[in-house]
Write an enzyme that holds these catalytic residues in place. Structure first.
Site, PDB file in Angstrom:
ATOM      1  N   SER A  86     -19.495 -16.823  56.280  1.00  0.00           N
ATOM      2  CA  SER A  86     -19.977 -18.118  56.780  1.00  0.00           C
ATOM      3  C   SER A  86     -18.899 -19.183  56.894  1.00  0.00           C
ATOM      4  O   SER A  86     -19.115 -20.211  57.539  1.00  0.00           O
ATOM      5  CB  SER A  86     -21.079 -18.661  55.879  1.00  0.00           C
ATOM      6  OG  SER A  86     -22.234 -17.884  56.024  1.00  0.00           O
ATOM      7  N   LYS A  96     -18.070 -20.460  60.220  1.00  0.00           N
ATOM      8  CA  LYS A  96     -18.893 -21.470  60.901  1.00  0.00           C
ATOM      9  C   LYS A  96     -18.146 -22.799  61.051  1.00  0.00           C
ATOM     10  O   LYS A  96     -18.431 -23.573  61.973  1.00  0.00           O
ATOM     11  CB  LYS A  96     -20.205 -21.677  60.129  1.00  0.00           C
ATOM     12  CG  LYS A  96     -21.109 -20.451  60.135  1.00  0.00           C
ATOM     13  CD  LYS A  96     -22.257 -20.566  59.130  1.00  0.00           C
ATOM     14  CE  LYS A  96     -23.109 -19.297  59.129  1.00  0.00           C
ATOM     15  NZ  LYS A  96     -24.111 -19.286  58.040  1.00  0.00           N
ATOM     16  N   TYR A 113     -21.055 -13.474  67.058  1.00  0.00           N
ATOM     17  CA  TYR A 113     -21.334 -14.096  65.755  1.00  0.00           C
ATOM     18  C   TYR A 113     -20.952 -13.165  64.601  1.00  0.00           C
ATOM     19  O   TYR A 113     -20.316 -13.580  63.631  1.00  0.00           O
ATOM     20  CB  TYR A 113     -22.814 -14.479  65.687  1.00  0.00           C
ATOM     21  CG  TYR A 113     -23.237 -15.032  64.348  1.00  0.00           C
ATOM     22  CD1 TYR A 113     -22.831 -16.299  63.936  1.00  0.00           C
ATOM     23  CD2 TYR A 113     -24.022 -14.278  63.489  1.00  0.00           C
ATOM     24  CE1 TYR A 113     -23.204 -16.799  62.691  1.00  0.00           C
ATOM     25  CE2 TYR A 113     -24.408 -14.771  62.242  1.00  0.00           C
ATOM     26  CZ  TYR A 113     -23.991 -16.027  61.852  1.00  0.00           C
ATOM     27  OH  TYR A 113     -24.360 -16.520  60.622  1.00  0.00           O
ATOM     28  N   TYR A 127     -24.916 -23.653  51.404  1.00  0.00           N
ATOM     29  CA  TYR A 127     -26.244 -23.050  51.403  1.00  0.00           C
ATOM     30  C   TYR A 127     -27.246 -23.989  50.728  1.00  0.00           C
ATOM     31  O   TYR A 127     -27.208 -25.183  50.968  1.00  0.00           O
ATOM     32  CB  TYR A 127     -26.209 -21.686  50.710  1.00  0.00           C
ATOM     33  CG  TYR A 127     -25.288 -20.717  51.376  1.00  0.00           C
ATOM     34  CD1 TYR A 127     -25.329 -20.501  52.758  1.00  0.00           C
ATOM     35  CD2 TYR A 127     -24.351 -20.013  50.640  1.00  0.00           C
ATOM     36  CE1 TYR A 127     -24.472 -19.601  53.371  1.00  0.00           C
ATOM     37  CE2 TYR A 127     -23.491 -19.099  51.246  1.00  0.00           C
ATOM     38  CZ  TYR A 127     -23.557 -18.907  52.616  1.00  0.00           C
ATOM     39  OH  TYR A 127     -22.720 -18.030  53.213  1.00  0.00           O
ATOM     40  N   VAL A 152     -20.555 -15.445  51.901  1.00  0.00           N
ATOM     41  CA  VAL A 152     -21.054 -14.424  50.976  1.00  0.00           C
ATOM     42  C   VAL A 152     -20.015 -13.351  50.655  1.00  0.00           C
ATOM     43  O   VAL A 152     -20.266 -12.478  49.822  1.00  0.00           O
ATOM     44  CB  VAL A 152     -22.341 -13.730  51.475  1.00  0.00           C
ATOM     45  CG1 VAL A 152     -23.509 -14.691  51.478  1.00  0.00           C
ATOM     46  CG2 VAL A 152     -22.132 -13.102  52.832  1.00  0.00           C
TER      47      VAL A 152
END
Lengths: 306, 306, 306, 306
Positions: free
Chosen positions: A65, A68, A190, A242, A260
């Site tokens: 992540s 992102k 992605y 998160y 993660v």
């Protein structure tokens, strides 16, 4: 002061040992499940050129992540405030992969750091940038000033195979007309961006532009404007961890982003970028030892942004 | 630099005029509904003694939810980390008075700045401090170093009369055993604290301890520890602006707290406290012109925390 | 055929014994928690005057939510279709005391058999009928043709003391302007109606009007119209068994209503009323052995409405 | 009595005319959006061979969700109570295509008549029956005793093209391991079954087995057991009309199933099957005029099941 960072990181490396037992590695795909959770690395880079790293800082891992932040930077650079028509910038209050809020809010994701929001950002890049995957990786390589950064395509394939939840998110957004391209093609990009691998040292380098008013001090390139830099930092602080952004802000007090794969990277605006890696995760999906290490870092250095 | 604040505030006072038409005053009780929405005030106090104010800065108004910062400070001072057993510290992602998340999460509020969380904090103070209302007001008076700060009991009664939603929140928490005292008594204190009135200048003063490592520079009193100060600031940044914390962090970039009376107060840690007041609210319940004024303030001063 | 009912009930009494161990009595108030869960009763009354009962059919128990059928009948009798402006008639899909749907749907309860809906019905009666509690009890006495039916006021007080969830529901509806009277007064009547006590034999009698086109065969009184009778039966089938209406319809196939006191009463339109009582509850809050007994009843008699 | 049905249907055909203006045709795919909404048909078949039809009863239309009854019947016939491990049988209280409850309840759909539940049922048939689409159509042909029933594959392709919401449901269930086969293959069968076309007369015939204890009176074949028949009827009554089952039970009082093609079919157990068709839908997705026609049917015939 810079000597301090050495002392602090050495001390953290020692004190963090008992915490490496705790946490669980992500187990939804084999590529992540098979990682040894006792590993730990930490790396700091100041905007004026000092750096120090401890532990397994040359071992590459999946950034997941954290990617992102890179795609959001790319999208803000290319499309400016246009992106906020398709994604909000509020904390979600729910799990990173939840469909509940997305349905209630008609397919507009809460922010660009939950999965749905990141998929929308990737979709917008896909619409405008040919050879999207390679362009994203190249953007990251330039940030680190290192052409060896690679995607682990085995991880990416694995993500795709087990990516039913992301398929559900993308399909739901498509049903609300908030996904413009082919679902499978967007998800492929992605999953590719999530499967970029970096070591802890490079990860620390890659965020230097966010600590340095948008300028990458390794290349002197103006990546984004100072205003956009502040805004990405604000987004990381309110949405980057998160469902435990509040806890991270409370304990660490720095804008940061986790993945993660066990990586977390944070910045002290004007001063430095700091990355940690340890694959054991807490219940929120953030590195257990990594969060603790960053808490010790701001405690010993007395340098949160608050 | 301090001369700058004068220039900036004067400029904001001029530029803010067209925005005073916009927004709607809170209309759930007469005491708030009857306020003229064209009023505006802004006041800055630096930790080293400089201050400057513009507009209606001597006109008292209802601080409403801003009082939640004062009771949280009191509770942290008295009970330390004990309070986190009964309230979390994560953004809610839902409206400030929603019961949905509270039911799903078994009566444990998301953070101390939504109504449910603030009621729990008041309940914990009520359990330990006699003459609770007066003690809270006295705590605020000491922060401002001004014994004239008062509660408007007419507002408080009005709140009670129309406070069915808060009664619902308190009753739901009671059903989950997360309220220890009589519901009506706790709510009475809660409505009293919300009905404290201050003018914009005093509001700015009242937050100086949060800009000054926990020490009130007006009295040199150590209100809370430096660590607790950083944590309250972190909480304000992630949870202080109802359901638009992300937007506020993005546009303003400072830890702050708003109230439906039209006040917002924010701090630049180490530097200053700044308060604005204008009664017209945006959809999220934050002062419309006040948010804009703070955005201009950090833009012209280039001084968000990011 | 009527001989059959004797055989069937005797057989059920025998076969139900192992099921009496299962289930748990309601424990939220002492008055219900102290009941011996091994008790069981079953009673059938046909519209043409036959009746047969087995087990502890003369032991009174708390009818609890079954009272919602009586107040709905009273309200339909008095106000006709007016009541549907303030309460819907759809299954809820959530727990009987949930606030979630009530908030999403702006204080309009899903149906008159969840707590919120029943409180609205009681509120509407309270607005129009003086001495409301006594009028409701008298209405029930007339249905059973027995003036000895009483409220257990100790139970009622206990309900009030622990009734924070119902207070939350009522307050939330009040905040949406869907409660016209004083919350405490309406809840007092509501807790009173829930605390009516009947034995299984009388409970069976009390529903005869719903099996007999609205006419009470014990008194020949037309309680409600045939059309209203059908509609109440339809409502019971779709909403009468908390969150297991589907399972009850599937297994038993009769319109009925349950209460956490362990009673369930159902009707075969045109034919009979049948009541069961056993205080041990399943997870949905319905009598464990009672549900099983009714399943056996329609299986052995081959007489569901489907 | 049978003469009555003629009189009743003729009267309904006359009285329904003003209602045909109301409602809106389903517009999510061209195949449904282009249908003229002023059409109306009604057809009744008794279990002992009488039939009567009015209006456009020979005009074929898309049965859509009504197909869910046929696949449920097939699955119950083949797998018995096994199917309830993967789908519940409770009303949902939410829209037929909502993902919210599905996420909260870990991928187990509420009942076999919402989209998610029907997809699970189709998945279970797909696992055990080769050439699944053809087998389903053949099953329907046998029910109607007519080999000309066809799928409109243009509709099916259209459904697939715009079926992102169903893709989201299937993907979410797959992520919870409640879908055993390839998502695209299962959805193809699902869209095929929804695209079966029948006229109103045949639709009425197709439900005769549910009015006749599981035996198809046209062929004397025992389709399912009497017990299973009752259970499917119970499921239709509690879950068959999207989010207005309560309203339909209240106004019509018969077990039935609707589709967004404008068809509704219901049964009076032991007596008859009745189908209506009119493409204009109310807000819940049920035929506007069709619901009204069925309400008149049970009112004039005084024959709901309650």
């Amino acid at each position: 002061m810079k000597q301090n960072y050495k002392l602090i990181l050495d001390r953290i490396l020692e004190e963090i040992q008992p915490f490496l037992e705790k946490g669980e590695v992500a187990n939804y795909i084999p590529a992540l499940a098979n990682v040894d959770k006792k590993q730990f690395a930490m790396s700091v880079h100041t905007v004026d050129g000092f750096s120090y790293s401890v532990g397994d800082y040359e071992k590459p891992f999946s950034i997941q992540s954290i990617s992102k932040v890179f795609t959001l930077t790319l999208a803000m650079k290319k499309f400016g405030d246009e992106i906020w028509k398709r994604v909000k910038r509020e904390p979600s209050g729910t799990a990173f992969n939840s469909l509940v809020q997305l349905e209630y809010e008609n397919g507009i994701p809460r922010n660009p750091f939950i999965n749905a929001g990141a998929i929308v950002i990737t979709d917008s890049i896909f619409s405008n940038v040919k050879d999207t995957t390679n362009n994203i990786v190249q953007f990251v390589r330039n940030l680190v000033n290192n052409q060896n950064i690679q995607i682990n395509f085995e991880t990416s394939k694995s993500e795709q195979e087990y990516g039913h939840r992301n398929m559900a998110l993308a399909s739901l957004m498509k049903s609300f007309n908030n996904l413009n391209n082919n679902i499978n093609q967007v998800l492929e990009v992605y999953f590719n961006q999530c499967s970029i691998e970096m070591n802890c040292k490079n990860l620390s380098k890659s965020f230097l532009y966010l600590a340095n008013k948008g300028v990458n001090p390794l290349t002197n390139e103006q990546v984004i404007t100072i205003r956009q830099t502040k805004r990405i930092n604000a987004l990381m602080l309110t949405c980057g961890l998160y469902d435990s952004v509040g806890d991270f802000a409370y304990r660490v007090g720095l804008p940061g982003k986790s993945g993660v794969g066990g990586g977390i990277v944070a910045v002290i605006p004007g001063t430095l970028s700091v990355a940690v890696w340890s694959p054991g995760l807490n219940k929120s999906g953030n590195s257990f030892a990594g969060t603790k290490a960053l808490e010790l870092f701001t405690t010993y250095g007395c340098n949160s942004i608050f």
